[in-house]
Design an enzyme around this catalytic site. Structure first.
Site, mmCIF file in Angstrom:
data_model
loop_
_atom_site.group_PDB
_atom_site.id
_atom_site.type_symbol
_atom_site.label_atom_id
_atom_site.label_comp_id
_atom_site.label_asym_id
_atom_site.label_seq_id
_atom_site.Cartn_x
_atom_site.Cartn_y
_atom_site.Cartn_z
ATOM 1 N N LYS A 160 28.323 60.227 44.453
ATOM 2 C CA LYS A 160 29.444 60.293 45.380
ATOM 3 C C LYS A 160 29.463 61.642 46.089
ATOM 4 O O LYS A 160 30.152 61.830 47.076
ATOM 5 C CB LYS A 160 30.770 60.154 44.602
ATOM 6 C CG LYS A 160 30.953 58.866 43.870
ATOM 7 C CD LYS A 160 32.286 58.942 43.101
ATOM 8 C CE LYS A 160 32.445 57.792 42.169
ATOM 9 N NZ LYS A 160 33.681 57.957 41.330
ATOM 10 N N GLY A 161 28.684 62.588 45.543
ATOM 11 C CA GLY A 161 28.806 63.985 45.963
ATOM 12 C C GLY A 161 28.545 64.270 47.425
ATOM 13 O O GLY A 161 29.109 65.209 47.984
ATOM 14 N N GLU A 173 21.865 64.946 50.605
ATOM 15 C CA GLU A 173 22.246 65.210 49.214
ATOM 16 C C GLU A 173 23.229 66.378 49.161
ATOM 17 O O GLU A 173 23.232 67.251 50.034
ATOM 18 C CB GLU A 173 20.950 65.486 48.408
ATOM 19 C CG GLU A 173 21.123 65.882 46.976
ATOM 20 C CD GLU A 173 21.789 64.836 46.083
ATOM 21 O OE1 GLU A 173 22.902 64.400 46.417
ATOM 22 O OE2 GLU A 173 21.229 64.517 45.018
ATOM 23 N N ASP A 174 24.060 66.385 48.133
ATOM 24 C CA ASP A 174 25.017 67.489 47.992
ATOM 25 C C ASP A 174 24.330 68.760 47.490
ATOM 26 O O ASP A 174 24.527 69.833 48.044
ATOM 27 C CB ASP A 174 26.187 67.088 47.065
ATOM 28 C CG ASP A 174 25.728 66.541 45.709
ATOM 29 O OD1 ASP A 174 24.507 66.478 45.434
ATOM 30 O OD2 ASP A 174 26.610 66.161 44.898
ATOM 31 N N ASP A 182 19.638 70.758 42.436
ATOM 32 C CA ASP A 182 19.823 71.556 41.215
ATOM 33 C C ASP A 182 18.485 71.549 40.473
ATOM 34 O O ASP A 182 17.584 72.286 40.827
ATOM 35 C CB ASP A 182 20.978 70.936 40.422
ATOM 36 C CG ASP A 182 21.356 71.727 39.184
ATOM 37 O OD1 ASP A 182 21.354 72.961 39.241
ATOM 38 O OD2 ASP A 182 21.652 71.106 38.145
ATOM 39 N N LYS A 217 20.064 75.382 44.351
ATOM 40 C CA LYS A 217 20.146 76.433 43.317
ATOM 41 C C LYS A 217 18.722 76.737 42.864
ATOM 42 O O LYS A 217 18.246 76.142 41.885
ATOM 43 C CB LYS A 217 20.904 75.903 42.103
ATOM 44 C CG LYS A 217 22.401 75.862 42.203
ATOM 45 C CD LYS A 217 22.937 75.497 40.805
ATOM 46 C CE LYS A 217 24.289 74.880 40.846
ATOM 47 N NZ LYS A 217 24.672 74.272 39.563
ATOM 48 N N PHE A 226 28.178 76.694 38.351
ATOM 49 C CA PHE A 226 28.656 75.329 38.544
ATOM 50 C C PHE A 226 29.709 75.340 39.651
ATOM 51 O O PHE A 226 30.716 76.035 39.544
ATOM 52 C CB PHE A 226 29.236 74.753 37.256
ATOM 53 C CG PHE A 226 29.571 73.296 37.381
ATOM 54 C CD1 PHE A 226 28.570 72.337 37.263
ATOM 55 C CD2 PHE A 226 30.866 72.883 37.651
ATOM 56 C CE1 PHE A 226 28.861 70.981 37.418
ATOM 57 C CE2 PHE A 226 31.170 71.530 37.795
ATOM 58 C CZ PHE A 226 30.159 70.585 37.676
ATOM 59 N N ASP A 254 32.276 67.413 42.262
ATOM 60 C CA ASP A 254 33.395 67.266 41.333
ATOM 61 C C ASP A 254 33.164 67.968 40.000
ATOM 62 O O ASP A 254 32.053 68.364 39.651
ATOM 63 C CB ASP A 254 33.613 65.782 41.021
ATOM 64 C CG ASP A 254 32.532 65.233 40.079
ATOM 65 O OD1 ASP A 254 31.341 65.482 40.339
ATOM 66 O OD2 ASP A 254 32.887 64.579 39.077
ATOM 67 N N ARG A 298 36.862 67.008 44.455
ATOM 68 C CA ARG A 298 35.995 66.552 45.549
ATOM 69 C C ARG A 298 36.633 66.794 46.911
ATOM 70 O O ARG A 298 35.938 66.905 47.919
ATOM 71 C CB ARG A 298 35.695 65.054 45.406
ATOM 72 C CG ARG A 298 34.823 64.699 44.208
ATOM 73 C CD ARG A 298 34.299 63.287 44.372
ATOM 74 N NE ARG A 298 33.780 62.707 43.141
ATOM 75 C CZ ARG A 298 32.520 62.849 42.714
ATOM 76 N NH1 ARG A 298 31.684 63.582 43.401
ATOM 77 N NH2 ARG A 298 32.118 62.276 41.599
HETATM 78 P P1 5GP Z 1 19.700 67.491 39.987
HETATM 79 O O1 5GP Z 1 19.778 68.321 38.750
HETATM 80 O O2 5GP Z 1 19.050 66.183 39.736
HETATM 81 O O3 5GP Z 1 19.037 68.250 41.134
HETATM 82 O O4 5GP Z 1 21.186 67.215 40.454
HETATM 83 C C1 5GP Z 1 21.855 66.065 40.031
HETATM 84 C C2 5GP Z 1 23.271 66.002 40.501
HETATM 85 O O5 5GP Z 1 24.029 66.830 39.646
HETATM 86 C C3 5GP Z 1 23.612 66.482 41.892
HETATM 87 O O6 5GP Z 1 23.403 65.530 42.900
HETATM 88 C C4 5GP Z 1 25.084 66.795 41.738
HETATM 89 O O7 5GP Z 1 25.853 65.632 41.919
HETATM 90 C C5 5GP Z 1 25.163 67.259 40.294
HETATM 91 N N1 5GP Z 1 25.226 68.738 40.238
HETATM 92 C C6 5GP Z 1 24.228 69.632 40.122
HETATM 93 N N2 5GP Z 1 24.703 70.893 40.146
HETATM 94 C C7 5GP Z 1 26.033 70.769 40.303
HETATM 95 C C8 5GP Z 1 27.093 71.709 40.426
HETATM 96 O O8 5GP Z 1 26.944 72.938 40.423
HETATM 97 N N3 5GP Z 1 28.349 71.180 40.581
HETATM 98 C C9 5GP Z 1 28.598 69.843 40.606
HETATM 99 N N4 5GP Z 1 29.844 69.458 40.761
HETATM 100 N N5 5GP Z 1 27.617 68.936 40.489
HETATM 101 C C10 5GP Z 1 26.352 69.402 40.353
#
Ligand code: 5GP
Length: 184
Positions: A52-53, A108-109, A112, A140, A161, A168, A174
């Site tokens: 949803k991000g 994408e939001d 990470d 990040k 974070f 969220d 959000r």
């Molecule tokens: P990935 O680790 O696969 O790159 O990220 C997976 C998902 O984790 C992201 O799309 C996001 O929704 C969530 N996420 C990663 N880092 C953060 C953060 O700092 N804050 C929030 N709220 N969600 C995060």
């Protein structure tokens, strides 16, 4: 109270510390939109938002792209109510329509660990789109585990974070118009 002012929101959410103010966010989203509009002028893309991000980012971004774009969504399992990645990635909701021979831009939001994006790109690539690129609002670098080719990135941020602007913590925050760090 004027809630177009970030500081007014902080009175309601004293646990937050603003990392990217709403004005900075809006200006950068407009820049990204301009860049995307130039690059895709001849091939208007299908924007694929990751629920949803990315919803808030996608909504603002597409209104900064003066091209006949379409959009669709996928949903992928992620953190749930925790702040650390579980490493488990799964497609919960697929696209509504085929992307064969279409120009696809994944929105994408946050990049990470990169597990979500690399899984999603792998799935979409099998469907043979005409092109496949990624636009992420945040990245990040200290947390990356998988290298993902990012065509457009709004901001690189430290290993904190963050919440707001679609992101969220346990489904909260959000709707904040800025990106904030959650203290405590
Ligand atoms: P990935 O680790 O696969 O790159 O990220 C997976 C998902 O984790 C992201 O799309 C996001 O929704 C969530 N996420 C990663 N880092 C953060 C953060 O700092 N804050 C929030 N709220 N969600 C995060």
């Amino acid at each position: 109270m004027n809630y177009s002012n970030d500081d007014a929101w902080l009175k309601r959410f004293p646990e937050l510390e603003i990392l990217i103010p709403s004005e900075t966010l809006q200006a950068r989203v407009r820049e990204l939109g301009c860049q995307i509009a130039q690059d895709y002028a001849a091939n208007p893309p299908l924007l694929v938002g990751v629920l949803k991000g990315s919803l808030v980012f996608l909504a603002d971004l597409m209104r900064s792209i003066p091209l006949p774009v379409s959009y669709d969504f996928v949903a992928i399992s992620s953190y749930g109510a925790e702040t650390q990645s579980t490493g488990q990635v799964r497609l919960i909701k697929d696209l509504d329509s085929p992307i064969h021979k279409r120009h696809v831009l994944v929105v994408e939001d946050i990049y990470d660990t990169g597990l979500t994006l690399s899984y999603l790109l792998g799935q979409l690539r099998q469907r043979e789109p005409a092109s496949l690129k990624v636009c992420t609002l945040l990245s990040k670098p200290e947390r990356h585990q998988v290298e993902v080719d990012i065509a457009y990135c709004g901001f690189t941020i430290p290993d904190r974070f963050v919440v707001g602007y679609g992101l969220d913590y346990a489904e909260r925050y959000r709707n904040l118009p800025f990106i904030a760090v959650l203290n405590g």
